[in-house]
Design a protein around this motif. Sequence first.
Motif, PDB file in Angstrom:
ATOM      1  N   ALA A 139       0.827  -1.211   0.000  1.00 18.91           N
ATOM      2  CA  ALA A 139       0.000   0.000   0.000  1.00 18.91           C
ATOM      3  C   ALA A 139       0.858   1.255   0.000  1.00 18.91           C
ATOM      4  O   ALA A 139       1.987   1.263   0.504  1.00 18.91           O
ATOM      5  CB  ALA A 139      -0.910  -0.004   1.228  1.00 18.91           C
ATOM      6  N   PRO A 141       0.373   5.655   0.555  1.00 17.34           N
ATOM      7  CA  PRO A 141      -0.614   6.677   0.936  1.00 17.34           C
ATOM      8  C   PRO A 141      -0.874   7.729  -0.136  1.00 17.34           C
ATOM      9  O   PRO A 141      -1.807   8.514  -0.006  1.00 17.34           O
ATOM     10  CB  PRO A 141       0.019   7.324   2.170  1.00 17.34           C
ATOM     11  CG  PRO A 141       1.467   7.047   2.068  1.00 17.34           C
ATOM     12  CD  PRO A 141       1.613   5.760   1.316  1.00 17.34           C
ATOM     13  N   TYR A 142      -0.065   7.737  -1.199  1.00 17.41           N
ATOM     14  CA  TYR A 142      -0.171   8.824  -2.165  1.00 17.41           C
ATOM     15  C   TYR A 142      -0.779   8.410  -3.500  1.00 17.41           C
ATOM     16  O   TYR A 142      -1.471   9.192  -4.129  1.00 17.41           O
ATOM     17  CB  TYR A 142       1.210   9.429  -2.437  1.00 17.41           C
ATOM     18  CG  TYR A 142       1.823  10.090  -1.231  1.00 17.41           C
ATOM     19  CD1 TYR A 142       1.416  11.364  -0.843  1.00 17.41           C
ATOM     20  CD2 TYR A 142       2.772   9.441  -0.457  1.00 17.41           C
ATOM     21  CE1 TYR A 142       1.960  11.978   0.271  1.00 17.41           C
ATOM     22  CE2 TYR A 142       3.324  10.052   0.666  1.00 17.41           C
ATOM     23  CZ  TYR A 142       2.916  11.310   1.024  1.00 17.41           C
ATOM     24  OH  TYR A 142       3.447  11.914   2.131  1.00 17.41           O
TER      25      TYR A 142
ATOM     26  N   PHE B 138      -4.618   7.497   6.009  1.00 15.76           N
ATOM     27  CA  PHE B 138      -4.118   7.052   4.709  1.00 15.76           C
ATOM     28  C   PHE B 138      -3.425   5.696   4.805  1.00 15.76           C
ATOM     29  O   PHE B 138      -3.014   5.273   5.885  1.00 15.76           O
ATOM     30  CB  PHE B 138      -3.198   8.121   4.123  1.00 15.76           C
ATOM     31  CG  PHE B 138      -3.839   9.479   4.096  1.00 15.76           C
ATOM     32  CD1 PHE B 138      -4.868   9.752   3.193  1.00 15.76           C
ATOM     33  CD2 PHE B 138      -3.465  10.471   4.993  1.00 15.76           C
ATOM     34  CE1 PHE B 138      -5.492  10.995   3.182  1.00 15.76           C
ATOM     35  CE2 PHE B 138      -4.087  11.713   4.985  1.00 15.76           C
ATOM     36  CZ  PHE B 138      -5.102  11.981   4.085  1.00 15.76           C
ATOM     37  N   ALA B 139      -3.317   5.042   3.677  1.00 16.72           N
ATOM     38  CA  ALA B 139      -2.735   3.691   3.623  1.00 16.72           C
ATOM     39  C   ALA B 139      -1.274   3.712   4.071  1.00 16.72           C
ATOM     40  O   ALA B 139      -0.568   4.713   3.926  1.00 16.72           O
ATOM     41  CB  ALA B 139      -2.832   3.164   2.202  1.00 16.72           C
ATOM     42  N   ASP B 140      -0.848   2.598   4.622  1.00 18.68           N
ATOM     43  CA  ASP B 140       0.532   2.454   5.073  1.00 18.68           C
ATOM     44  C   ASP B 140       1.023   1.072   4.655  1.00 18.68           C
ATOM     45  O   ASP B 140       0.298   0.089   4.811  1.00 18.68           O
ATOM     46  CB  ASP B 140       0.597   2.597   6.596  1.00 18.68           C
ATOM     47  CG  ASP B 140       2.025   2.614   7.107  1.00 18.68           C
ATOM     48  OD1 ASP B 140       2.597   3.712   7.206  1.00 18.68           O
ATOM     49  OD2 ASP B 140       2.580   1.531   7.399  1.00 18.68           O
ATOM     50  N   PRO B 141       2.244   0.967   4.118  1.00 16.45           N
ATOM     51  CA  PRO B 141       2.705  -0.340   3.622  1.00 16.45           C
ATOM     52  C   PRO B 141       3.115  -1.314   4.723  1.00 16.45           C
ATOM     53  O   PRO B 141       3.332  -2.483   4.426  1.00 16.45           O
ATOM     54  CB  PRO B 141       3.909   0.026   2.753  1.00 16.45           C
ATOM     55  CG  PRO B 141       4.368   1.345   3.245  1.00 16.45           C
ATOM     56  CD  PRO B 141       3.169   2.052   3.784  1.00 16.45           C
ATOM     57  N   ALA B 280      -1.357  16.586  -2.682  1.00 14.89           N
ATOM     58  CA  ALA B 280      -1.041  15.161  -2.616  1.00 14.89           C
ATOM     59  C   ALA B 280      -2.288  14.322  -2.371  1.00 14.89           C
ATOM     60  O   ALA B 280      -2.411  13.218  -2.887  1.00 14.89           O
ATOM     61  CB  ALA B 280      -0.009  14.914  -1.519  1.00 14.89           C
ATOM     62  N   GLY B 282      -2.869  12.748   0.160  1.00 19.36           N
ATOM     63  CA  GLY B 282      -2.467  11.680   1.076  1.00 19.36           C
ATOM     64  C   GLY B 282      -1.276  12.154   1.878  1.00 19.36           C
ATOM     65  O   GLY B 282      -0.784  13.280   1.680  1.00 19.36           O
ATOM     66  N   LEU B 283      -0.811  11.291   2.763  1.00 21.54           N
ATOM     67  CA  LEU B 283       0.241  11.710   3.687  1.00 21.54           C
ATOM     68  C   LEU B 283       0.834  10.443   4.263  1.00 21.54           C
ATOM     69  O   LEU B 283       0.104   9.535   4.650  1.00 21.54           O
ATOM     70  CB  LEU B 283      -0.404  12.539   4.793  1.00 21.54           C
ATOM     71  CG  LEU B 283       0.459  13.315   5.743  1.00 21.54           C
ATOM     72  CD1 LEU B 283       1.361  14.292   5.005  1.00 21.54           C
ATOM     73  CD2 LEU B 283      -0.428  14.081   6.715  1.00 21.54           C
ATOM     74  N   ASP B 284       2.160  10.389   4.340  1.00 19.56           N
ATOM     75  CA  ASP B 284       2.692   9.197   4.986  1.00 19.56           C
ATOM     76  C   ASP B 284       3.166   9.548   6.387  1.00 19.56           C
ATOM     77  O   ASP B 284       3.486  10.684   6.691  1.00 19.56           O
ATOM     78  CB  ASP B 284       3.699   8.464   4.081  1.00 19.56           C
ATOM     79  CG  ASP B 284       5.150   8.621   4.434  1.00 19.56           C
ATOM     80  OD1 ASP B 284       5.617   7.948   5.364  1.00 19.56           O
ATOM     81  OD2 ASP B 284       5.817   9.398   3.732  1.00 19.56           O
TER      82      ASP B 284
END
Lengths: 302, 302
Positions: A139, A141-142, B138-141, B280, B282-284
């Motif tokens: 995944a 986030p961007y 937001f998604a995180d890997p 963006a 999104g944001l990590d």
Amino acid sequence: MTRVALLAAASLLLTAQAPAPTPATTITDPGSVLANAPADDWRPVDIENIVVFETTRGRMVLELAPAFAPMHIKAIRQFVAEGRFDGGAITRVQDNYVVQWAARPRPADAPALPIPLPPLPAEYEMPAQGFVFTRLEFADPYAEAGFIDGWPAGRDPRTKTVWLAHCYGMVGVGREAPPDVGDGTELYAVIGHAPRHLDRNLAVVGRIIEGLDAHASLPRGTAALGVYAKEAERTPITRATLGTNLADPPRFEVMDTASASFARYKAARANRSGFFVRPAGGLDLCNVQVPVRRATAAQQPR
Amino acid sequence: MTRVALLAAASLLLTAQAPAPTPATTITDPGSVLANAPADDWRPVDIENIVVFETTRGRMVLELAPAFAPMHIKAIRQFVAEGRFDGGAITRVQDNYVVQWAARPRPADAPALPIPLPPLPAEYEMPAQGFVFTRLEFADPYAEAGFIDGWPAGRDPRTKTVWLAHCYGMVGVGREAPPDVGDGTELYAVIGHAPRHLDRNLAVVGRIIEGLDAHASLPRGTAALGVYAKEAERTPITRATLGTNLADPPRFEVMDTASASFARYKAARANRSGFFVRPAGGLDLCNVQVPVRRATAAQQPR
């Protein structure tokens, strides 16, 4: 006892030559993957895409990515060829962000450029068509995160565009507020956590593949945004040279990000063993630096 | 013309004092969110959790996070109180990775420690129960990403654990291979892209809230893993002091990561305008440094 076992990050440049391949066994560490990658899983860095910046701190080797910002890169090549960066300087170092450098200002009474440059377009992202995008399995986030021809990249299925991601070492073109797009005379390299919010907002033109460490360790500027308050704090650029104009250009190879070796490399980075008691099971785009190495004589084009 | 408009990263420390709040309008930039955050949306940094490392390059202020690695932090406090870090040194600087420093080696014939330390447990993650986790949208890997009490953190619903994330500036305890867990005499701070694969594999004890820039700009070590090859290359630690032992301890505040202001700050970071032509969206986790500022006299506990 000195505890140094905290593991090494994948260096941007692997200075050691790869040893002779050994029989493939259970490869679980990234170093083994690199050592065992066949020659076909590396792509040479085209000398056409090399620019060497010599500064009083050493030299930085820039690999350009002309597929992503062709007009900006045309302008940069022209400025380098004309000597505009000779006598330029590193004007800004902001902690956890960027090193930025600038060409020598052009005197108002200078003769016209031999090839006048048209205003540059906003080459912040490109139509996705024709780009081979190897998607990262985890995944992001961007955007959709992945790799294109050895470069970290993003993709947006909605806009059908791709772009280079602002990972550590990536180089972009400074600009003022829109509609200004920069002219290629001010460049920055990322030296902190990836400022991915800049993706699609600036023209990314390549990455530093050698010599960033000596410049990432420059004193941070004390004025706003890390700009050097005084001229004397700047690091001079003594000379910038196109790879094609070097008598003995440095030869590099980048791992092919569509190769089986790179797939193994990502898997190894995501599932490390040995020191690791809890493998991450994931990987973020800018935490897998695409391997770059010096080419040996045997690997050079004949 | 000097192009410096490439936007500023959120500094780890906001040295400027916040101006008086202005009426809330459409807040679209992160700076405005900070300037308008009410006093209640900041938490003071407990003096108990401060350690000041003075080096020949300046000083680094460490904020400890005792909720996450209490036994490691107990050991670190004891070593600091005993003067074990006085005469220590920065032993390693690896580009895009870590600055690492070590206590003075303890002589073999030294008298027994006043309070012998038991072997430390592997405080790499903690049971989630009791921690207030504000999840990042937001998604995180790697995991569920979010914040706990002013700290960047991860959470795993499967293991029901939480941990501090290896973002820029975060500090952990060096160790050898398992089952070694480190003893608190070697610490590292992240100075590159977040090495999140280290999360849950080392004891993270806090972060540098002032003075990292002067140490992130140290020359990189030339031996393997960025270790300084020669003793003379090391940067001496002249003294380390617990906040509670300082006559005039520095006072800081951290933004409350469960507050409305922090929610606005994240939204502003993810949706920037002005310079940005393509927010963006999104944001990590590690691209939103939790705001930290010096407390004014009025903000200090009475």
